[in-house]
Design a protein around this motif. Structure first.
Motif, PDB file in Angstrom:
ATOM      1  N   SER A 148      32.276  -1.699  18.804  1.00  0.00           N
ATOM      2  CA  SER A 148      31.068  -1.474  18.007  1.00  0.00           C
ATOM      3  C   SER A 148      31.124  -0.126  17.302  1.00  0.00           C
ATOM      4  CB  SER A 148      29.829  -1.550  18.902  1.00  0.00           C
ATOM      5  OG  SER A 148      28.649  -1.405  18.152  1.00  0.00           O
ATOM      6  N   ALA A 149      31.601   0.904  17.985  1.00  0.00           N
ATOM      7  CA  ALA A 149      31.704   2.235  17.369  1.00  0.00           C
ATOM      8  C   ALA A 149      32.676   2.224  16.194  1.00  0.00           C
ATOM      9  CB  ALA A 149      32.138   3.262  18.414  1.00  0.00           C
ATOM     10  N   VAL A 150      33.802   1.539  16.348  1.00  0.00           N
ATOM     11  CA  VAL A 150      34.768   1.446  15.246  1.00  0.00           C
ATOM     12  C   VAL A 150      34.149   0.732  14.047  1.00  0.00           C
ATOM     13  CG1 VAL A 150      36.968   0.417  14.533  1.00  0.00           C
ATOM     14  CG2 VAL A 150      36.769   1.518  16.781  1.00  0.00           C
ATOM     15  N   LEU A 151      33.409  -0.335  14.299  1.00  0.00           N
ATOM     16  CA  LEU A 151      32.766  -1.089  13.208  1.00  0.00           C
ATOM     17  C   LEU A 151      31.700  -0.245  12.513  1.00  0.00           C
ATOM     18  CD1 LEU A 151      32.505  -4.508  15.029  1.00  0.00           C
ATOM     19  CD2 LEU A 151      33.839  -4.060  12.959  1.00  0.00           C
ATOM     20  N   LEU A 152      31.023   0.621  13.241  1.00  0.00           N
ATOM     21  CA  LEU A 152      30.046   1.524  12.618  1.00  0.00           C
ATOM     22  C   LEU A 152      30.723   2.503  11.667  1.00  0.00           C
ATOM     23  CD1 LEU A 152      27.715   2.308  15.660  1.00  0.00           C
ATOM     24  CD2 LEU A 152      27.116   0.997  13.614  1.00  0.00           C
ATOM     25  N   VAL A 153      31.894   2.970  12.038  1.00  0.00           N
ATOM     26  CA  VAL A 153      32.652   3.855  11.135  1.00  0.00           C
ATOM     27  C   VAL A 153      33.004   3.108   9.856  1.00  0.00           C
ATOM     28  CG1 VAL A 153      34.796   5.151  10.842  1.00  0.00           C
ATOM     29  CG2 VAL A 153      33.546   5.276  13.016  1.00  0.00           C
ATOM     30  N   LEU A 154      33.446   1.867   9.987  1.00  0.00           N
ATOM     31  CA  LEU A 154      33.760   1.061   8.801  1.00  0.00           C
ATOM     32  C   LEU A 154      32.502   0.800   7.969  1.00  0.00           C
ATOM     33  CD1 LEU A 154      36.226  -1.520  10.404  1.00  0.00           C
ATOM     34  CD2 LEU A 154      36.787   0.466   8.993  1.00  0.00           C
ATOM     35  N   MET A 155      31.359   0.634   8.627  1.00  0.00           N
ATOM     36  CA  MET A 155      30.097   0.459   7.915  1.00  0.00           C
ATOM     37  C   MET A 155      29.791   1.672   7.040  1.00  0.00           C
ATOM     38  SD  MET A 155      26.263   0.123   9.555  1.00  0.00           S
ATOM     39  CE  MET A 155      26.134   1.929   9.729  1.00  0.00           C
ATOM     40  N   LEU A 156      30.014   2.864   7.573  1.00  0.00           N
ATOM     41  CA  LEU A 156      29.756   4.086   6.819  1.00  0.00           C
ATOM     42  C   LEU A 156      30.639   4.204   5.580  1.00  0.00           C
ATOM     43  CD1 LEU A 156      29.430   6.710   9.708  1.00  0.00           C
ATOM     44  CD2 LEU A 156      27.607   5.800   8.280  1.00  0.00           C
ATOM     45  N   GLN A 157      31.812   3.598   5.649  1.00  0.00           N
ATOM     46  CA  GLN A 157      32.761   3.693   4.536  1.00  0.00           C
ATOM     47  C   GLN A 157      32.615   2.562   3.536  1.00  0.00           C
ATOM     48  OE1 GLN A 157      36.462   3.779   6.702  1.00  0.00           O
ATOM     49  NE2 GLN A 157      36.303   5.968   7.184  1.00  0.00           N
ATOM     50  N   ALA A 158      31.738   1.608   3.805  1.00  0.00           N
ATOM     51  CA  ALA A 158      31.577   0.453   2.914  1.00  0.00           C
ATOM     52  C   ALA A 158      31.020   0.889   1.564  1.00  0.00           C
ATOM     53  CB  ALA A 158      30.660  -0.578   3.563  1.00  0.00           C
ATOM     54  N   GLU A 159      31.608   0.386   0.492  1.00  0.00           N
ATOM     55  CA  GLU A 159      31.181   0.769  -0.852  1.00  0.00           C
ATOM     56  C   GLU A 159      30.111  -0.161  -1.405  1.00  0.00           C
ATOM     57  OE1 GLU A 159      34.610   1.048  -3.320  1.00  0.00           O
ATOM     58  OE2 GLU A 159      35.473   2.748  -2.208  1.00  0.00           O
ATOM     59  N   THR A 160      30.006  -1.359  -0.881  1.00  0.00           N
ATOM     60  CA  THR A 160      29.037  -2.320  -1.391  1.00  0.00           C
ATOM     61  C   THR A 160      27.959  -2.602  -0.336  1.00  0.00           C
ATOM     62  OG1 THR A 160      30.222  -4.269  -0.554  1.00  0.00           O
ATOM     63  CG2 THR A 160      30.856  -3.414  -2.739  1.00  0.00           C
ATOM     64  N   THR A 161      26.824  -3.093  -0.790  1.00  0.00           N
ATOM     65  CA  THR A 161      25.752  -3.457   0.129  1.00  0.00           C
ATOM     66  C   THR A 161      26.185  -4.589   1.047  1.00  0.00           C
ATOM     67  OG1 THR A 161      24.106  -2.807  -1.514  1.00  0.00           O
ATOM     68  CG2 THR A 161      23.360  -4.235   0.274  1.00  0.00           C
ATOM     69  N   LEU A 162      26.917  -5.557   0.493  1.00  0.00           N
ATOM     70  CA  LEU A 162      27.410  -6.661   1.313  1.00  0.00           C
ATOM     71  C   LEU A 162      28.326  -6.149   2.415  1.00  0.00           C
ATOM     72  CD1 LEU A 162      27.699  -9.668   1.922  1.00  0.00           C
ATOM     73  CD2 LEU A 162      29.549  -9.761   0.217  1.00  0.00           C
ATOM     74  N   GLY A 163      29.232  -5.251   2.062  1.00  0.00           N
ATOM     75  CA  GLY A 163      30.136  -4.691   3.058  1.00  0.00           C
ATOM     76  C   GLY A 163      29.383  -3.942   4.149  1.00  0.00           C
TER      77      GLY A 163
ATOM     78  N   ALA B 271      18.872  12.750   7.334  1.00  0.00           N
ATOM     79  CA  ALA B 271      18.761  12.171   5.990  1.00  0.00           C
ATOM     80  C   ALA B 271      18.131  13.158   5.022  1.00  0.00           C
ATOM     81  CB  ALA B 271      17.946  10.884   6.037  1.00  0.00           C
ATOM     82  N   ASP B 272      17.126  13.912   5.479  1.00  0.00           N
ATOM     83  CA  ASP B 272      16.498  14.926   4.626  1.00  0.00           C
ATOM     84  C   ASP B 272      17.446  16.095   4.357  1.00  0.00           C
ATOM     85  OD1 ASP B 272      14.017  13.877   3.952  1.00  0.00           O
ATOM     86  OD2 ASP B 272      13.018  14.646   5.748  1.00  0.00           O
ATOM     87  N   ARG B 273      18.124  16.545   5.411  1.00  0.00           N
ATOM     88  CA  ARG B 273      18.965  17.758   5.305  1.00  0.00           C
ATOM     89  C   ARG B 273      20.305  17.462   4.652  1.00  0.00           C
ATOM     90  NH1 ARG B 273      19.114  22.564   8.356  1.00  0.00           N
ATOM     91  NH2 ARG B 273      20.540  23.984   7.246  1.00  0.00           N
ATOM     92  N   PHE B 274      20.879  16.300   4.938  1.00  0.00           N
ATOM     93  CA  PHE B 274      22.188  15.945   4.403  1.00  0.00           C
ATOM     94  C   PHE B 274      22.072  14.641   3.613  1.00  0.00           C
ATOM     95  CE2 PHE B 274      22.824  18.374   8.328  1.00  0.00           C
ATOM     96  CZ  PHE B 274      23.556  19.455   7.840  1.00  0.00           C
ATOM     97  N   ASP B 275      22.359  13.509   4.272  1.00  0.00           N
ATOM     98  CA  ASP B 275      22.236  12.211   3.616  1.00  0.00           C
ATOM     99  C   ASP B 275      22.215  11.125   4.691  1.00  0.00           C
ATOM    100  OD1 ASP B 275      24.874  12.033   4.480  1.00  0.00           O
ATOM    101  OD2 ASP B 275      25.711  12.426   2.493  1.00  0.00           O
ATOM    102  N   PHE B 276      22.096   9.867   4.250  1.00  0.00           N
ATOM    103  CA  PHE B 276      22.053   8.774   5.211  1.00  0.00           C
ATOM    104  C   PHE B 276      23.384   8.593   5.942  1.00  0.00           C
ATOM    105  CE2 PHE B 276      18.141   7.077   3.151  1.00  0.00           C
ATOM    106  CZ  PHE B 276      17.410   6.827   4.311  1.00  0.00           C
ATOM    107  N   ALA B 277      24.497   8.988   5.324  1.00  0.00           N
ATOM    108  CA  ALA B 277      25.784   8.879   6.013  1.00  0.00           C
ATOM    109  C   ALA B 277      25.790   9.725   7.278  1.00  0.00           C
ATOM    110  CB  ALA B 277      26.910   9.303   5.074  1.00  0.00           C
ATOM    111  N   ALA B 278      25.244  10.935   7.194  1.00  0.00           N
ATOM    112  CA  ALA B 278      25.153  11.784   8.382  1.00  0.00           C
ATOM    113  C   ALA B 278      24.234  11.164   9.419  1.00  0.00           C
ATOM    114  CB  ALA B 278      24.648  13.173   7.988  1.00  0.00           C
ATOM    115  N   ALA B 279      23.133  10.556   8.953  1.00  0.00           N
ATOM    116  CA  ALA B 279      22.190   9.928   9.875  1.00  0.00           C
ATOM    117  C   ALA B 279      22.851   8.785  10.643  1.00  0.00           C
ATOM    118  CB  ALA B 279      20.973   9.426   9.108  1.00  0.00           C
ATOM    119  N   PHE B 280      23.587   7.920   9.945  1.00  0.00           N
ATOM    120  CA  PHE B 280      24.240   6.799  10.619  1.00  0.00           C
ATOM    121  C   PHE B 280      25.440   7.263  11.437  1.00  0.00           C
ATOM    122  CE2 PHE B 280      22.179   4.278   7.117  1.00  0.00           C
ATOM    123  CZ  PHE B 280      21.304   3.594   7.953  1.00  0.00           C
ATOM    124  N   GLY B 281      26.054   8.383  11.062  1.00  0.00           N
ATOM    125  CA  GLY B 281      27.129   8.950  11.864  1.00  0.00           C
ATOM    126  C   GLY B 281      26.664   9.340  13.262  1.00  0.00           C
ATOM    127  N   PHE B 282      25.406   9.756  13.361  1.00  0.00           N
ATOM    128  CA  PHE B 282      24.808  10.065  14.664  1.00  0.00           C
ATOM    129  C   PHE B 282      24.899   8.859  15.600  1.00  0.00           C
ATOM    130  CE2 PHE B 282      20.797   9.791  17.147  1.00  0.00           C
ATOM    131  CZ  PHE B 282      20.979  10.871  18.000  1.00  0.00           C
TER     132      PHE B 282
END
Length: 429
Positions: free
Chosen positions: A312-327, A385-396
């Motif tokens: 699941s953790a590996v898939l979350l990393v791939l989610m963060l790197q997805a370029e499309t909404t579908l991905g 999300a306020d301080r950085f972006d949503f990528a940082a938020a989901f990285g948590f």
């Protein structure tokens, strides 16, 4: 003087397989229905956040605080709710909780500012906090050890089902009649279910049908009580494990709709649909996880939990790197599916280890840990999300999922490791 509670003595003479099966099936069906409305009531605030925030002029940190206000009250009252369930029985707590939180759901649609909203959400959290301990109490009293993990898997799956249905149901209602009126509509469903719960919940099964060794004599010098449960290091470890694991669920439920709406540019209905799909998939995977636990992993939950959380953790990393909404949605769905497989193992550990008489207080403490995630994830991710972006938020969420896997690696599900001593004879209920 012991409190008179739901009596099971009359069951002894008539107990047979059909009675046990009927009691278990009806109990699980009722609990699943209530958990669905529980999560619809709880998750709809996330669907409404963009509109509620705009109407009340709230930034993302304040919006996260609104979600966390519920979670703080919900967390604080978990143990009292479990103690009340052990003291008075499941039925009164289940009904009072359901009706009360429906009232505060409706009240959410009446607020005019941040302070009033925080107060209503705190009261909503107190009302819902009475439910989990009572639900696990009802489960322990009305199912057999052989079917308990499967039954708990179904009950847990209804959480994700409710979380998945919430965007599909609530988003069109908000579009049609506004966010305030949507809370009033959903509250009505809770009142109806409360009445059904009071009328239809069966009496508990006798002890010999629900315990692996119901005839065992209590240890003379080590009588287990609620205080001993709350002092057990292993129960606290279960709570910490559930806290780290539940960050993923609360984080996704709270912030994915806003992320899809604001960053990916989807409409509210489209964002609701994209948010719903991973939760519905997770509901199915939780059922599979319960079956796997009952079939192969009942006494070795770590062998299931650790690998699937790592994936699941590996898939979350791939989610963060997805370029499309579908991905993004595909990887989120897969990550949540593997998380769902782990969920029953994580809750199955204390369910297997705790005695029937103390499961309310024990699971109250475990769920306190789980709801710490509800306090931290919305606030921390909103701040990121306020301080950085949503990528940082989901990285948590990647970090907390890895932490859950590491904790599970060193956590036992053996009853003897609780170090509680044997349970006392149960008061007639």
């Amino acid at each position: 003087m012991p409190v008179k509670r739901e009596a099971d003595a009359d069951f002894d003479a008539d107990l047979d397989a059909a009675t046990v099966r009927r009691t278990s099936v009806l109990t699980i069906a009722l609990l699943m229905g209530v958990y669905v409305i529980d999560y619809i009531d709880r998750v709809m605030i996330a669907v409404a956040l963009p509109f509620l925030g705009a109407d009340l002029d709230l930034d993302k940190t304040q919006q996260g605080l609104v979600v966390s206000a519920f979670a703080i009250a919900y967390m604080v009252f978990q143990v009292p709710g479990g103690l009340l369930a052990d003291r008075f029985g499941a039925r009164p707590l289940l009904v009072v909780s359901l009706v009360a939180w429906s009232v505060f759901t409706a009240a959410t649609g009446l607020v005019g500012g941040l302070v009033a909203l925080l107060a209503v959400r705190c009261l909503f959290g107190v009302a819902q906090a009475l439910f989990p301990g009572a639900s696990f109490k009802a489960l322990a009293e009305r199912t057999t050890p052989r079917t308990r993990n499967r039954s708990a898997g179904l009950m847990l799956a209804s959480n994700f089902l409710g979380a998945g249905l919430a965007p599909l149901i609530v988003a069109p209602i908000i579009v049609a009649i506004g966010w305030r009126h949507s809370f009033w509509v959903v509250a009505l469903g809770g009142v109806v279910l409360g009445l059904l719960m009071w009328r239809l919940l069966p009496r508990p099964l006798p002890r010999e049908a629900t315990e692996l060794d119901a005839a065992a004599d209590p240890a003379p010098a080590a009588q287990a009580g609620a205080a001993r449960v709350l002092r057990s290091p292993l129960v606290w470890r279960y709570a910490l494990l559930f806290a780290c694991f539940n960050m993923l669920n609360y984080g996704m439920i709270t912030w994915v709709p806003s992320y899809l709406l604001e960053t990916r540019g989807l409409s509210l209905v489209a964002a609701g649909l994209s948010s719903a799909v991973p939760m519905l998939i997770t509901a199915a995977s939780a059922v599979v996880g319960g079956w796997l636990m009952s079939r192969w992993f009942d006494d070795r939950a770590r062998l299931l939990v650790v690998p699937v959380l790592a994936v699941s953790a590996v898939l979350l990393v791939l989610m963060l790197q997805a370029e499309t909404t579908l991905g993004f949605t595909v990887y989120q769905s897969l990550a949540m599916a593997f998380s769902g497989l782990a969920s029953m193992g994580i809750l199955g550990m204390p369910i297997r280890a705790l005695p029937r008489e103390l499961i309310g207080s024990g699971m109250g403490l475990v769920n306190t840990g789980g709801q710490m995630a509800g306090v931290l994830a919305p606030l921390v991710m909103g701040w990121l999300a306020d301080r950085f972006d949503f990528a940082a938020a989901f990285g948590f969420l990647v970090a907390t999922t890895v932490a859950a896997a590491l904790i599970a690696l060193v956590t036992s599900s053996r009853p003897a490791d609780l170090q509680l001593g044997a349970p006392t004879a149960e008061v007639s209920r």
